[in-house]
Every structure is written in structure tokens, then in C-alpha cells.
Motif scaffolding. Sequence first.
Motif, PDB file in Angstrom:
ATOM      1  N   LEU A   1     -46.652  56.879  69.995  1.00 36.65           N
ATOM      2  CA  LEU A   1     -47.331  55.783  69.299  1.00 36.65           C
ATOM      3  C   LEU A   1     -46.490  55.289  68.119  1.00 36.65           C
ATOM      4  N   LYS A   2     -46.283  53.996  68.092  1.00 39.08           N
ATOM      5  CA  LYS A   2     -45.455  53.381  67.053  1.00 39.08           C
ATOM      6  C   LYS A   2     -46.354  52.538  66.155  1.00 39.08           C
ATOM      7  N   VAL A   3     -46.648  53.048  64.963  1.00 37.43           N
ATOM      8  CA  VAL A   3     -47.400  52.266  63.984  1.00 37.43           C
ATOM      9  C   VAL A   3     -46.372  51.596  63.081  1.00 37.43           C
ATOM     10  N   GLU A   4     -46.202  50.305  63.254  1.00 37.64           N
ATOM     11  CA  GLU A   4     -45.190  49.595  62.460  1.00 37.64           C
ATOM     12  C   GLU A   4     -45.788  49.160  61.127  1.00 37.64           C
ATOM     13  N   THR A   5     -44.931  49.105  60.120  1.00 31.93           N
ATOM     14  CA  THR A   5     -45.390  48.737  58.782  1.00 31.93           C
ATOM     15  C   THR A   5     -44.453  47.729  58.135  1.00 31.93           C
ATOM     16  N   LEU A   6     -45.004  47.046  57.169  1.00 35.83           N
ATOM     17  CA  LEU A   6     -44.242  46.076  56.390  1.00 35.83           C
ATOM     18  C   LEU A   6     -44.969  45.916  55.060  1.00 35.83           C
TER      19      LEU A   6
ATOM     20  N   THR B   1     -47.811  47.015  75.109  1.00 36.96           N
ATOM     21  CA  THR B   1     -47.014  48.212  75.357  1.00 36.96           C
ATOM     22  C   THR B   1     -47.389  49.362  74.428  1.00 36.96           C
ATOM     23  N   GLN B   2     -48.225  49.067  73.435  1.00 30.81           N
ATOM     24  CA  GLN B   2     -48.722  50.091  72.517  1.00 30.81           C
ATOM     25  C   GLN B   2     -50.191  49.791  72.228  1.00 30.81           C
ATOM     26  N   ALA B   3     -51.030  50.817  72.245  1.00 34.05           N
ATOM     27  CA  ALA B   3     -52.435  50.644  71.885  1.00 34.05           C
ATOM     28  C   ALA B   3     -53.016  51.980  71.457  1.00 34.05           C
ATOM     29  N   LEU B   4     -53.905  51.959  70.501  1.00 35.69           N
ATOM     30  CA  LEU B   4     -54.590  53.176  70.074  1.00 35.69           C
ATOM     31  C   LEU B   4     -55.483  53.666  71.211  1.00 35.69           C
ATOM     32  N   GLY B   5     -55.454  54.972  71.460  1.00 38.41           N
ATOM     33  CA  GLY B   5     -56.301  55.562  72.484  1.00 38.41           C
ATOM     34  C   GLY B   5     -55.684  55.577  73.860  1.00 38.41           C
ATOM     35  N   VAL B   6     -54.587  54.841  74.063  1.00 37.39           N
ATOM     36  CA  VAL B   6     -53.959  54.719  75.376  1.00 37.39           C
ATOM     37  C   VAL B   6     -52.533  55.269  75.356  1.00 37.39           C
TER      38      VAL B   6
ATOM     39  N   ALA C   1     -49.886  47.185  58.521  1.00 43.10           N
ATOM     40  CA  ALA C   1     -49.578  48.124  59.604  1.00 43.10           C
ATOM     41  C   ALA C   1     -50.228  47.615  60.884  1.00 43.10           C
ATOM     42  N   TRP C   2     -49.557  47.806  62.009  1.00 42.60           N
ATOM     43  CA  TRP C   2     -50.125  47.286  63.252  1.00 42.60           C
ATOM     44  C   TRP C   2     -49.666  48.072  64.473  1.00 42.60           C
ATOM     45  N   VAL C   3     -50.513  47.989  65.502  1.00 43.50           N
ATOM     46  CA  VAL C   3     -50.234  48.525  66.838  1.00 43.50           C
ATOM     47  C   VAL C   3     -50.783  47.507  67.830  1.00 43.50           C
TER      48      VAL C   3
ATOM     49  N   GLN D   1     -44.714  34.597  61.036  1.00 37.77           N
ATOM     50  CA  GLN D   1     -45.332  35.777  61.630  1.00 37.77           C
ATOM     51  C   GLN D   1     -44.696  37.023  61.032  1.00 37.77           C
ATOM     52  N   LEU D   2     -45.526  37.907  60.461  1.00 37.98           N
ATOM     53  CA  LEU D   2     -45.024  39.136  59.848  1.00 37.98           C
ATOM     54  C   LEU D   2     -44.945  40.278  60.855  1.00 37.98           C
ATOM     55  N   SER D   3     -45.956  40.392  61.698  1.00 33.96           N
ATOM     56  CA  SER D   3     -45.984  41.454  62.691  1.00 33.96           C
ATOM     57  C   SER D   3     -45.131  41.055  63.897  1.00 33.96           C
ATOM     58  N   ALA D   4     -44.734  42.051  64.670  1.00 27.74           N
ATOM     59  CA  ALA D   4     -44.010  41.825  65.926  1.00 27.74           C
ATOM     60  C   ALA D   4     -44.849  42.440  67.038  1.00 27.74           C
ATOM     61  N   ASP D   5     -45.230  41.625  68.005  1.00 21.44           N
ATOM     62  CA  ASP D   5     -46.123  42.101  69.066  1.00 21.44           C
ATOM     63  C   ASP D   5     -45.540  43.291  69.810  1.00 21.44           C
ATOM     64  N   HIS D   6     -46.393  44.283  70.076  1.00 22.13           N
ATOM     65  CA  HIS D   6     -46.044  45.356  71.010  1.00 22.13           C
ATOM     66  C   HIS D   6     -46.555  44.904  72.378  1.00 22.13           C
ATOM     67  N   SER D   7     -45.765  44.059  73.046  1.00 18.79           N
ATOM     68  CA  SER D   7     -46.189  43.476  74.312  1.00 18.79           C
ATOM     69  C   SER D   7     -45.009  43.354  75.263  1.00 18.79           C
TER      70      SER D   7
END
Length: 233
Positions: A163-168, A152-157, A104-106, A120-126
Amino acid sequence: MIEFGHLSHVGLRREHNEDTYYGDAELGLWLVADGMGGHEFGEVASALARDAVVREVRAGRPLVEAIRRADEDIIRHSKQRAESLPMGTTMVALRIAENRFELAWVGDSRAYLWNGQLRQLSADHSYVQELIDQGAITAEQARVHPHRNVVTQALGVTDPQSLKVETLSGELRAGQQLLLCSDGLTEEVDDASIGTLLSRTDLSAQECVDHLVSAALDGGGSDNVTVILLRRR
């Protein structure tokens, strides 16, 4: 059996290390968080996120819910401070149970899988990832884009409703490796070079991590750099 190596370094141009990480084979949890906010607030945000995710996973909550609780903790802490500057953090977190993994990532901290080649498994939120997705720039152009560090996504901001917490999830087979890292690594070391190091069977997981961090410092060390490498035996 899981072998893992880990290291975090302040880099060559920063006074504070706003990255943090956690690894516990017994709990089956590993994570990297890259804080932001300046005035040491990034350190606070990433530490709050780390502690919250560990606490919630220990309590038996799913990974995504644990990350959302971390977001709430940072927002709550920010509201208690007199300063108006927001603080936030990226997060990439991994759970492993038997031969299955959940990711899971943000934000733009990354996860990679090595299975004879690097993916690369994750996709940047940038911002630059959005430009890549739109076909406006190439991945090579993104590496030198002036706004490549804008997330473009961050915890606390990010607003909790947005908020999009992506999972795989997937299977981790013998001989495969999973890499978690902050952008301090990928800013300085390209995927081909990362793959070359992960392919070296003469290195332990910790030695491989040490080489990756050294490569980031040799590349300029412009940011804090944090790396966790897991190998399935």
C-alpha cells in the motif's frame, strides 16, 4: 480563517452513494473516500475508512498512520464477513494547521490547488495514469479510455505491504483554495471547467461546490460525486 463548502450526491445512474466525506475546521481535517465493492459494501468500506481516520487523528496520530489504520479496519471487517467479495475505498485527506497543509491519498480521488490557476496536487493511483506516465496515452485519451476507472491502489484491497500512501505538504496562503473530490466530479467535468468555477469571486465556497456538483450531473452524473472546497481568507 478557513471557509469551506461540501456536498455529496448519488449521481444519476447509481442506486447507492458509496462516497463519503468529512470536514471539521476545529480538528483541521477534511477527507473524501470513494468506496467500491458492490452490494452496498462500498458504502461500508468508505464509512469505515472515514471513521478510522477521524478517530486516529483525534488521538493525535499522523495522517499517513491514520490512513493505514483505516486500511487495517477494512481488512479486519472483510475477514469477519462470510462473503468473499473484497471491499475497498479510495481516500484523499487533508490536514491544515495555521498556514500549512498536509495532503495524503490512495487511489484516484483527487486534490487540487487554486492559486489563480488550477493545479492537480495528487497523482492518481490508476491504470490510465500509469499509461500516461509511460507515454502510452495522453491525458485527453485517458478521459475516454475504457479502463479509466481501474485503480491500482485502494484501502482494504491492496496488500498492506504494498500500500502506497502518498503525501504532499505546503503552505496555504490567503486567496488560495483547496479542492478535494471523488472521480464522479472529474469523470464529467474537465479541469478547465473546474478552474473557471473556482475563479468566480462572486460565489461562496458552498455555492461553488453546488455549481461543481450540478456540472457533474449535467455532464451525465455517471457516478457518485463528492466535493469539498476550502478557501483561505
